[in-house]
Design an enzyme around this catalytic site. Structure first.
Site, mmCIF file in Angstrom:
data_model
loop_
_atom_site.group_PDB
_atom_site.id
_atom_site.type_symbol
_atom_site.label_atom_id
_atom_site.label_comp_id
_atom_site.label_asym_id
_atom_site.label_seq_id
_atom_site.Cartn_x
_atom_site.Cartn_y
_atom_site.Cartn_z
ATOM 1 N N LYS A 23 0.836 -1.204 0.000
ATOM 2 C CA LYS A 23 0.000 0.000 0.000
ATOM 3 C C LYS A 23 0.869 1.252 0.000
ATOM 4 C CE LYS A 23 -2.881 2.712 3.170
ATOM 5 N NZ LYS A 23 -1.890 3.796 3.305
ATOM 6 N N ASP A 117 -5.334 8.707 8.261
ATOM 7 C CA ASP A 117 -5.459 8.112 9.581
ATOM 8 C C ASP A 117 -5.231 9.122 10.701
ATOM 9 O OD1 ASP A 117 -5.953 5.599 8.569
ATOM 10 O OD2 ASP A 117 -3.844 5.068 8.478
ATOM 11 N N ASP A 305 4.250 1.514 11.815
ATOM 12 C CA ASP A 305 3.015 0.849 11.387
ATOM 13 C C ASP A 305 2.823 -0.511 12.046
ATOM 14 O OD1 ASP A 305 2.169 2.921 9.833
ATOM 15 O OD2 ASP A 305 2.651 2.003 7.905
ATOM 16 N N VAL A 327 7.694 8.309 16.191
ATOM 17 C CA VAL A 327 7.336 8.825 14.871
ATOM 18 C C VAL A 327 6.024 9.607 14.896
ATOM 19 C CG1 VAL A 327 6.930 8.227 12.448
ATOM 20 C CG2 VAL A 327 8.604 6.920 13.794
#
Length: 419
Positions: A23, A117, A305, A327
């Site tokens: 992605k 997000d 992630d 992050v």
């Protein structure tokens, strides 16, 4: 209508699962197709919601885009509109990747400030500063970033932080600039390497991708190409942690294990058996995981992630773990949902201390972003009954055929409409 997942606890996942294209790469590759007139074809594309969203952005700029399963073909016209559609852009963060290509191709760009997000502030100051070093003027106006440049000229640019998005936009602008650009403290992620590989196949002259210094010698024009998208290391990492959390045995194919070196190393420390192959790996876990500390950092560090998966395994580990987020400052919103499931967790600034419990207790939880949603499903797999995960459209944006693949590995999971 919103949908939710019903996840039955107690499963032990096992089997083989294939990873699709990343992605975090495919959307940037689609944007880069703006740089060359003609048809660029991408293979191994994931069938996720963000791909048709990027199609809508590119169609609004004048492209013709067709999606047939894992193949996406983008036909870019001789004249491209510099105005990125506001409604489409605001739905997801990766849409900002059109900024660099539009500045290079059109000499101007009007891109709505992107959505995406809810994981913290992600300003565009480094994107703007990089373009300004190349000779553009930029400003924010009426909810959009505006860039204008009669001519882009190569420059030496040093990023304050190895931002993936800023690296991508600077590289895609510099490939058509006059002269040499040297980008220091560049992001080193595999997705950056993938983008630069495609650009080079289009006729660009880029050296150093995957290192902290990337050199770009500008060319007059690029040509369309065909390119296969790199495997999704975050999806692969999710399956790896699913195996460890559920005391299962999963082989993940379609991914270079080196892209997950640190994440897999952490699983070894937690007690998992990890075998790596050329384009696959296998994770087996027989016992309760051991507590391990994590801190997220840009590649080759532990990926932000995968932070929800690190928290997930820590909640059921034997001992105490400290997870440090370096992050995205708002990513610990996920912890609130884990507390609903019975996790023993305390947040202190950008650290969370977790004391493992043997089992989580099922309840209703809400996904705030793609990775948090997947992390909540993994948590549901190790809960005592049925966990309901709401707002699963987030998960669909990053995980193709998620429910089907979960079932193939032995999970009991259902998708249903929200009442």
């Amino acid at each position: 209508m919103k949908e939710r997942f019903l996840v039955q606890g107690g499963a032990s996942l096992s089997g083989v699962v294939a990873v699709d294209g990343a992605k975090n790469s495919v959307l940037k590759l689609m944007a880069a197709a703006l740089l060359a007139e003609g048809t660029t074809t991408l293979h191994n594309c994931p069938e996720i919601l963000d791909v048709p969203l990027m199609r809508d952005v590119l169609v609004g700029l004048g492209c013709d885009v067709t999606i047939e399963g894992p193949v996406v073909a983008i036909t870019t016209p001789a004249e491209v509109s510099p105005h990125a559609d506001f409604d489409a852009v605001r739905q997801f963060r990766a849409s900002v990747a059109v900024l660099g290509p539009l500045a290079a191709r059109c000499g101007e760009a009007y891109v709505a400030l992107p959505g995406g997000d809810a994981i913290g502030s992600r300003p565009l100051d480094m994107h703007q500063s990089g373009l300004e070093k190349l000779g553009a003027t930029t400003h924010i106006q009426h909810g959009a970033v505006v860039a204008k440049a009669e001519k882009l000229t190569g420059a030496t640019i040093k990023l304050d932080f190895p931002s993936v998005g800023a690296t991508e936009n600077i590289v895609t602008a510099a490939v058509l600039a006059e002269g040499r650009t040297v980008l220091d403290n560049a992001a080193r992620e595999p997705e950056i390497v993938d983008l630069c590989a495609m650009l080079n196949s289009m006729g660009a002259r880029i050296c150093g991708a995957g290192t902290s210094t990337v050199t770009i010698d500008g060319v007059e024009r690029l040509h369309p190409t065909q390119h296969t998208v790199v495997g999704d290391r975050i999806v692969a990492g999710t399956w790896a942690y699913a195996a460890a959390m559920t005391r299962g045995d999963i082989t993940v194919t379609g991914i270079a294990p080196g892209h997950l070196h640190l994440a897999l190393s952490k699983l070894k420390v937690a007690g998992a058996e990890v075998e790596t192959y050329d384009s696959a790996f296998r994770v087996r876990m027989n016992n309760r995981p051991k507590a391990v500390d994590y801190q997220t950092l840009p590649f080759p560090g532990f990926p932000t992630d995968l932070q929800p998966m690190a928290i997930g395994i820590a909640t059921i580990a034997d001992g105490a773990s400290v997870i440090t987020e370096n992050v995205f400052e708002a990513r610990f919103r996920f912890v609130d949902e884990m507390l609903r499931l019975g996790a023993d967790a305390n947040v202190d600034g950008h650290h969370v201390v977790l004391r493992g419990v043997e089992h989580l207790s099922s309840t209703d939880v809400w996904a705030s972003d793609i990775r948090a949603g997947a992390g909540l499903v993994l948590a549901g797999l190790v809960a005592d009954d049925v966990t309901t995960v709401h707002d699963v459209a987030h998960i669909d944006r990053g995980y193709p055929r998620f429910v089907e693949k979960m079932r193939e590995l032995g999970a009991t999971i259902e998708r249903e409409k929200e009442r």
